[in-house]
Scaffold this motif. Structure first.
Motif, PDB file in Angstrom:
ATOM      1  N   ILE A 270       0.850  -1.193   0.101  1.00 51.38           N
ATOM      2  CA  ILE A 270      -0.037  -0.053   0.060  1.00 51.38           C
ATOM      3  C   ILE A 270       1.036   1.203  -0.010  1.00 51.38           C
ATOM      4  O   ILE A 270       1.415   1.567   0.915  1.00 51.38           O
ATOM      5  N   GLY A 271       0.977   1.945  -1.095  1.00 52.06           N
ATOM      6  CA  GLY A 271       1.665   3.054  -1.336  1.00 52.06           C
ATOM      7  C   GLY A 271       2.952   3.060  -2.220  1.00 52.06           C
ATOM      8  O   GLY A 271       3.606   1.808  -2.092  1.00 52.06           O
ATOM      9  N   GLY A 272       3.122   3.872  -3.214  1.00 56.41           N
ATOM     10  CA  GLY A 272       4.210   3.544  -4.094  1.00 56.41           C
ATOM     11  C   GLY A 272       5.465   4.677  -4.019  1.00 56.41           C
ATOM     12  O   GLY A 272       5.552   5.099  -5.229  1.00 56.41           O
TER      13      GLY A 272
ATOM     14  N   PHE B  65      -1.027  -0.918  -4.535  1.00 54.67           N
ATOM     15  CA  PHE B  65      -1.973   0.198  -4.488  1.00 54.67           C
ATOM     16  C   PHE B  65      -1.246   1.775  -4.375  1.00 54.67           C
ATOM     17  O   PHE B  65      -0.559   1.737  -3.487  1.00 54.67           O
ATOM     18  N   GLU B  66      -1.604   2.509  -5.136  1.00 53.43           N
ATOM     19  CA  GLU B  66      -0.942   3.772  -5.071  1.00 53.43           C
ATOM     20  C   GLU B  66      -2.072   4.978  -5.200  1.00 53.43           C
ATOM     21  O   GLU B  66      -2.879   4.942  -6.458  1.00 53.43           O
ATOM     22  N   MET B  67      -2.314   5.793  -4.283  1.00 49.69           N
ATOM     23  CA  MET B  67      -3.266   6.682  -4.424  1.00 49.69           C
ATOM     24  C   MET B  67      -3.337   7.827  -5.387  1.00 49.69           C
ATOM     25  O   MET B  67      -4.264   8.186  -6.038  1.00 49.69           O
TER      26      MET B  67
ATOM     27  N   CYS C 195       2.537   3.446   3.081  1.00 53.99           N
ATOM     28  CA  CYS C 195       1.963   4.604   2.778  1.00 53.99           C
ATOM     29  C   CYS C 195       2.441   5.627   3.836  1.00 53.99           C
ATOM     30  O   CYS C 195       3.500   5.085   4.605  1.00 53.99           O
ATOM     31  N   THR C 196       1.934   6.784   4.195  1.00 54.63           N
ATOM     32  CA  THR C 196       2.477   7.737   4.815  1.00 54.63           C
ATOM     33  C   THR C 196       2.060   7.311   6.227  1.00 54.63           C
ATOM     34  O   THR C 196       1.460   6.386   6.576  1.00 54.63           O
ATOM     35  N   SER C 197       2.764   7.916   7.649  1.00 55.04           N
ATOM     36  CA  SER C 197       2.472   7.143   8.830  1.00 55.04           C
ATOM     37  C   SER C 197       1.151   7.405   9.214  1.00 55.04           C
ATOM     38  O   SER C 197       0.554   6.644   9.785  1.00 55.04           O
ATOM     39  N   ALA C 198       0.496   8.760   8.721  1.00 59.02           N
ATOM     40  CA  ALA C 198      -0.664   9.116   9.163  1.00 59.02           C
ATOM     41  C   ALA C 198      -1.594   8.076   8.606  1.00 59.02           C
ATOM     42  O   ALA C 198      -2.852   7.754   9.102  1.00 59.02           O
ATOM     43  N   GLU C 199      -1.529   7.664   7.275  1.00 60.66           N
ATOM     44  CA  GLU C 199      -2.441   6.753   6.542  1.00 60.66           C
ATOM     45  C   GLU C 199      -2.272   5.464   7.050  1.00 60.66           C
ATOM     46  O   GLU C 199      -3.207   4.826   7.501  1.00 60.66           O
ATOM     47  N   ALA C 200      -1.231   4.993   7.565  1.00 62.17           N
ATOM     48  CA  ALA C 200      -0.972   3.753   8.235  1.00 62.17           C
ATOM     49  C   ALA C 200      -1.742   3.420   9.586  1.00 62.17           C
ATOM     50  O   ALA C 200      -2.186   2.578   9.984  1.00 62.17           O
TER      51      ALA C 200
ATOM     52  N   ALA D 226       6.353  -0.424   6.050  1.00 59.32           N
ATOM     53  CA  ALA D 226       7.815   0.307   5.360  1.00 59.32           C
ATOM     54  C   ALA D 226       7.630   1.722   5.285  1.00 59.32           C
ATOM     55  O   ALA D 226       6.341   2.205   4.954  1.00 59.32           O
ATOM     56  N   GLY D 227       8.631   2.439   5.230  1.00 54.07           N
ATOM     57  CA  GLY D 227       8.595   3.898   5.271  1.00 54.07           C
ATOM     58  C   GLY D 227       9.882   4.338   5.733  1.00 54.07           C
ATOM     59  O   GLY D 227      10.286   3.879   6.740  1.00 54.07           O
ATOM     60  N   ASP D 228       9.940   5.428   5.513  1.00 52.41           N
ATOM     61  CA  ASP D 228      11.006   6.252   6.267  1.00 52.41           C
ATOM     62  C   ASP D 228      11.346   6.594   7.665  1.00 52.41           C
ATOM     63  O   ASP D 228      12.041   6.798   8.316  1.00 52.41           O
TER      64      ASP D 228
HETATM   65  C1  LIG Z   1      11.377  18.314  -0.432  1.00 54.98           C
HETATM   66  C2  LIG Z   1      12.190  17.218   0.271  1.00 54.98           C
HETATM   67  C3  LIG Z   1      13.464  16.913   0.097  1.00 54.98           C
HETATM   68  C4  LIG Z   1      14.097  15.859   0.501  1.00 54.98           C
HETATM   69  N1  LIG Z   1      15.416  15.654   0.374  1.00 54.98           N
HETATM   70  C5  LIG Z   1      15.869  14.613   0.537  1.00 54.98           C
HETATM   71  C6  LIG Z   1      17.280  14.098   0.210  1.00 54.98           C
HETATM   72  O1  LIG Z   1      17.816  15.214  -0.264  1.00 54.98           O
HETATM   73  N2  LIG Z   1      17.688  12.974   0.647  1.00 54.98           N
HETATM   74  C7  LIG Z   1      17.057  12.110   1.124  1.00 54.98           C
HETATM   75  O2  LIG Z   1      17.645  10.876   1.176  1.00 54.98           O
HETATM   76  N3  LIG Z   1      15.644  12.121   1.471  1.00 54.98           N
HETATM   77  C8  LIG Z   1      15.180  13.334   1.328  1.00 54.98           C
HETATM   78  N4  LIG Z   1      13.979  13.627   1.460  1.00 54.98           N
HETATM   79  C9  LIG Z   1      13.156  12.589   2.110  1.00 54.98           C
HETATM   80  C10 LIG Z   1      12.717  11.408   1.186  1.00 54.98           C
HETATM   81  O3  LIG Z   1      12.053  12.102   0.127  1.00 54.98           O
HETATM   82  C11 LIG Z   1      11.743  10.487   1.889  1.00 54.98           C
HETATM   83  O4  LIG Z   1      12.412  10.026   3.127  1.00 54.98           O
HETATM   84  C12 LIG Z   1      11.227   9.280   1.034  1.00 54.98           C
HETATM   85  O5  LIG Z   1      10.875   9.691  -0.317  1.00 54.98           O
HETATM   86  C13 LIG Z   1      10.158   8.673   2.022  1.00 54.98           C
HETATM   87  O6  LIG Z   1       9.421   7.406   0.986  1.00 54.98           O
HETATM   88  P1  LIG Z   1       8.400   6.720   1.581  1.00 54.98           P
HETATM   89  O7  LIG Z   1       8.072   5.860   0.524  1.00 54.98           O
HETATM   90  O8  LIG Z   1       8.662   6.199   3.124  1.00 54.98           O
HETATM   91  O9  LIG Z   1       7.144   7.706   1.782  1.00 54.98           O
HETATM   92  P2  LIG Z   1       6.129   8.394   0.761  1.00 54.98           P
HETATM   93  O10 LIG Z   1       7.142   8.976  -0.610  1.00 54.98           O
HETATM   94  O11 LIG Z   1       5.384   9.486   1.432  1.00 54.98           O
HETATM   95  O12 LIG Z   1       5.264   7.217  -0.100  1.00 54.98           O
HETATM   96  C14 LIG Z   1       3.997   7.343   0.613  1.00 54.98           C
HETATM   97  C15 LIG Z   1       3.055   6.922  -0.538  1.00 54.98           C
HETATM   98  O13 LIG Z   1       1.848   6.488  -0.145  1.00 54.98           O
HETATM   99  C16 LIG Z   1       0.734   6.767  -1.092  1.00 54.98           C
HETATM  100  N5  LIG Z   1      -0.403   6.726  -0.313  1.00 54.98           N
HETATM  101  C17 LIG Z   1      -0.722   7.211   0.921  1.00 54.98           C
HETATM  102  N6  LIG Z   1      -1.593   6.843   1.547  1.00 54.98           N
HETATM  103  C18 LIG Z   1      -2.304   5.767   0.874  1.00 54.98           C
HETATM  104  C19 LIG Z   1      -3.425   4.900   0.586  1.00 54.98           C
HETATM  105  N7  LIG Z   1      -4.126   4.952   1.576  1.00 54.98           N
HETATM  106  N8  LIG Z   1      -3.518   4.118  -0.311  1.00 54.98           N
HETATM  107  C20 LIG Z   1      -2.559   4.133  -1.582  1.00 54.98           C
HETATM  108  N9  LIG Z   1      -1.313   4.844  -1.540  1.00 54.98           N
HETATM  109  C21 LIG Z   1      -1.348   5.635  -0.362  1.00 54.98           C
HETATM  110  C22 LIG Z   1       1.434   8.249  -1.172  1.00 54.98           C
HETATM  111  O14 LIG Z   1       0.706   8.703  -2.171  1.00 54.98           O
HETATM  112  C23 LIG Z   1       2.654   8.275  -1.429  1.00 54.98           C
HETATM  113  O15 LIG Z   1       3.139   7.792  -2.811  1.00 54.98           O
HETATM  114  C24 LIG Z   1      13.438  14.724   1.071  1.00 54.98           C
HETATM  115  C25 LIG Z   1      11.899  14.965   1.106  1.00 54.98           C
HETATM  116  C26 LIG Z   1      11.405  16.293   0.691  1.00 54.98           C
HETATM  117  C27 LIG Z   1       9.686  16.238   0.845  1.00 54.98           C
END
Ligand SMILES: Cc1cc2nc3c(=O)[nH]c(=O)nc-3n(C[C@H](O)[C@H](O)[C@H](O)COP(=O)(O)OP(=O)(O)OC[C@H]3O[C@@H](n4cnc5c(N)ncnc54)[C@H](O)[C@@H]3O)c2cc1C
Length: 437
Positions: A14-16, A37-39, A267-272, A407-409
Motif C-alpha cells: 500500500i503506497g508507491g 496500490f498507489e493513491m 503509505c505515510t505514517s498518518a495513513e498507516a 515500510a517507510g522512512d
Molecule cells: C522536499 C524534500 C526533500 C528531501 N530531500 C531528501 C534528500 O535530499 N535526501 C534524502 O535521502 N531524502 C530526502 N527527502 C526525504 C525522502 O523524500 C523521503 O524519505 C522518502 O521519499 C520517503 O519515502 P516513503 O516511501 O517512505 O514515503 P512517501 O514517499 O511519502 O510514499 C508514501 C506513498 O503512499 C501513498 N499513499 C498514502 N496513503 C495511501 C493509501 N491509503 N493508499 C494508497 N497509497 C497511499 C502516497 O501517495 C505516497 O506515494 C526529502 C523529502 C522532501 C519532501
C-alpha cells in the motif's frame, strides 16, 4: 525460490513511494504475486517530479520540476542496488562528487577523493580557513566518536554531542551537515542518529561520503523505470486507488475486501495509523504521534547563468532562508534553472511562501553572481517532508501483526528520514512478508 507446485503468496503493498517500490521489487524477486496500490496516478511519493502543467509556466521548457531537490550519498547502498535492479545505470543517472562545501565566493571544507576516513583527516588538516587548534579539536573529537564506535546516549542532541567543538566548526560543518542529513536543527536532532550517518559515510567504504546528485528528474531516476520493471514482472499496479480499509479474516488480510496473504503498509505514517487503528492501536499511536519538519524549495530562473559548481552551500540566517543552491543546468535538467533548498523550514512556513520566495531571491542576488536577473519560478513547500528526528524518539516497528508489516522512512531503523531509510525498510518488510513472519 518459489515452490512451483503451490501458488505464489499474494502480497499487497500500500503506497508507491521509494519504500513501496522497494517492497514491491523485493517481493517480486522472492516470487510473490504483488499488487501495488498507489493513491496518486504516479509512483514516487515525496521523491517524485511534478507532472502537472501548473508546476512550470508553459513558455518554459518541458523539464518537470521535482517535488524538492534530493541528494543521495555514496553510503546509500540499498538505493543504488534498487536502481541497478530496475535497470538504472546510476553512474549515468547520478553525478558523483567528493564531499565539498563550496560557497558562491569561496571554497569551504572539501574531502579529497579516496578512502573516506583518511580523506576526512587530510581534508580537515588542509582546511586553513579554520585555526589549527579548531582543526585539531575536531579530529580529536572525531577520534573519540570512532573509539566509542559512533554511539552515544540516546537522549543527547547534536549540539550537546558537539558542545566542546569550536564555534566555527559547529557553524560551518556540524550545523549544515545535520540540517542536510536530518532536516532537524542541531539543537533538536538526535546525536545517536547523526553519528550513525557519519559512521556510514566515513566507514562505508570507498566513495561512501561522496555526494550523488540526480542528473534526471526524480521520476526518471526511480519511479518510471521501476514501474516498467514491475509491470514486466506481472505486478498488478493499481494507480489512483487509495486503500480505504484493512481487516483480518483468519490467516488472511482483506484490503478493501480483497484477500491477501500479507500486507505491507508503505503509505505515510498518518495513513498507516488510520488503516490499523483497530488492528494495532499501540502501533497506530506511535505512527500518528510522530512530528514532522517541513522543507521548502524555491526554484529560480535566470537564463545564461551558471553557478561555480552544481551544488553550493549558502550562509543562512534570520533573513536568509536557504542553505543550499543547485544548478539544474549543470545537472542536465534545464539550463538557467536553479533550486534553493530550505531545510528545517518551520519558521519560514509561518512567514508564508511569497515572503519566503522573495527572501530566498534576495539572498541569492546577494550571495551569487548572475548573468541575468533571477526570477522566482515556483515555491514548493512540503509541510510533512521528514519526521522530526529527535533524541530518544520511539519509532513504530516494521512488524505490526502476523502478516502485516510497515515500510517507510519513519519505521524504526538506524537512519533519519531519507531515501535510504525508505528503501531499506521496504526491503526488510518484503523479506518478512515472504517468509510469513
Ligand atoms: C522536499 C524534500 C526533500 C528531501 N530531500 C531528501 C534528500 O535530499 N535526501 C534524502 O535521502 N531524502 C530526502 N527527502 C526525504 C525522502 O523524500 C523521503 O524519505 C522518502 O521519499 C520517503 O519515502 P516513503 O516511501 O517512505 O514515503 P512517501 O514517499 O511519502 O510514499 C508514501 C506513498 O503512499 C501513498 N499513499 C498514502 N496513503 C495511501 C493509501 N491509503 N493508499 C494508497 N497509497 C497511499 C502516497 O501517495 C505516497 O506515494 C526529502 C523529502 C522532501 C519532501
Amino acid at each position: 525460490m518459489p515452490n512451483r507446485a503451490s501458488p505464489a503468496r499474494r502480497v499487497a503493498v500500500i503506497g508507491g513511494g521509494w519504500a513501496g517500490i522497494s517492497a514491491a521489487v523485493h517481493a517480486c524477486q522472492r516470487g510473490q504475486a504483488v499488487t501495488l496500490f498507489e493513491m496518486t496516478l504516479r509512483l514516487g511519493g515525496r521523491a517524485r517530479s511534478l507532472h502537472d502543467t501548473t508546476a512550470v509556466p508553459s513558455d518554459l521548457d518541458e523539464a518537470p520540476l521535482d517535488n524538492g531537490q534530493h541528494i543521495l550519498i555514496g553510503a546509500y547502498r540499498h538505493c543504488l542496488e534498487l536502481l541497478a535492479t530496475v535497470g538504472v545505470d546510476h553512474s549515468e543517472a547520478l553525478l558523483r562528487l567528493p564531499l565539498r562545501l563550496r560557497y558562491p565566493r569561496h571554497e569551504g571544507l572539501s574531502l579529497p577523493p579516496g578512502r573516506p576516513l583518511p580523506s576526512f583527516v587530510r581534508g580537515i588538516l588542509a582546511y586553513q580557513a579554520w585555526p589549527l587548534a579548531a582543526r585539531a579539536r575536531l579530529l580529536m573529537t572525531a577520534a573519540g566518536w570512532l573509539l566509542r564506535r559512533f554511539t552515544c546516549a540516546a537522549e543527547l542532541t547534536v549540539d550537546q554531542l558537539c558542545a566542546d567543538l569550536p564555534a566555527i566548526v559547529k557553524q560551518e560543518l556540524i550545523a549544515p551537515l545535520c540540517i542536510a542529513a536530518m532536516n532537524t536543527p542541531s539543537g533538536q536532532a538526535s546525536a545517536r542518529v547523526f553519528l550513525r550517518v557519519l559512521q556510514d559515510s566515513l566507514f562505508g567504504g570507498s566513495g561512501s561520503s561522496d555526494l550523488l546528485l540526480p542528473r534526471v528528474p526524480l521520476s526518471g531516476l526511480l519511479a518510471d523505470p521501476a514501474q516498467t520493471w514491475l509491470q514486466v514482472q506481472g505486478t498488478d499496479l493499481r494507480l489512483g486507488q487509495r486503500l480505504q480499509s484493512l481487516a483480518q479474516q483468519g490467516n488472511q488480510w482483506l484490503a478493501d475486501g480483497e484477500p491477501f496473504d500479507a500486507v505491507i503498509l508503505a503509505c505515510t505514517s498518518a495513513e498507516a495509523a488510520r488503516l490499523c487503528d483497530d488492528i494495532a492501536p499501540d502501533w497506530a499511536f506511535k505512527a500518528r504521534t510522530l512530528r514532522y519538519e517541513p522543507i521548502i524549495t524555491v526554484y529560480l530562473q535566470s537564463p545564461g547563468s551558471v553557478l561555480p559548481a552544481p551544488m553550493l552551500a549558502l550562509q543562512d540566517g534570520a533573513q536568509e532562508p536557504a542553505q543550499f543552491a543547485f544548478d539544474l543546468g549543470q545537472l542536465g535538467h534545464a539550463p538557467g534553472r536553479f533550486a534553493l533548498v530550505i531545510s528545517g523550514a518551520a519558521p519560514w512556513v509561518e512567514r508564508g511562501l511569497v515572503k519566503t520566495g522573495l527572501a530566498a531571491l534576495k539572498q541569492a542576488e546577494r550571495e551569487i553572481t548572475w548573468h541575468s536577473p533571477p526570477k522566482v519560478l515556483k515555491v514548493l513547500a512540503e509541510k510533512r517532508a521528514t519526521f522530526s528526528c529527535t533524541p530518544g524518539l520511539q519509532r513504530p516497528p516494521a512488524q505490526i501483526s502476523d502478516g502485516l508489516f510497515a515500510a517507510g522512512d519513519y519505521v524504526a531503523g538506524p537512519y533519519p528520514a531519507t531515501l535510504e531509510g525508505a528503501v531499506r525498510s521496504g526491503r526488510t518488510a518484503a523479506i518478512k512478508a515472504a517468509t510469513g513472519l
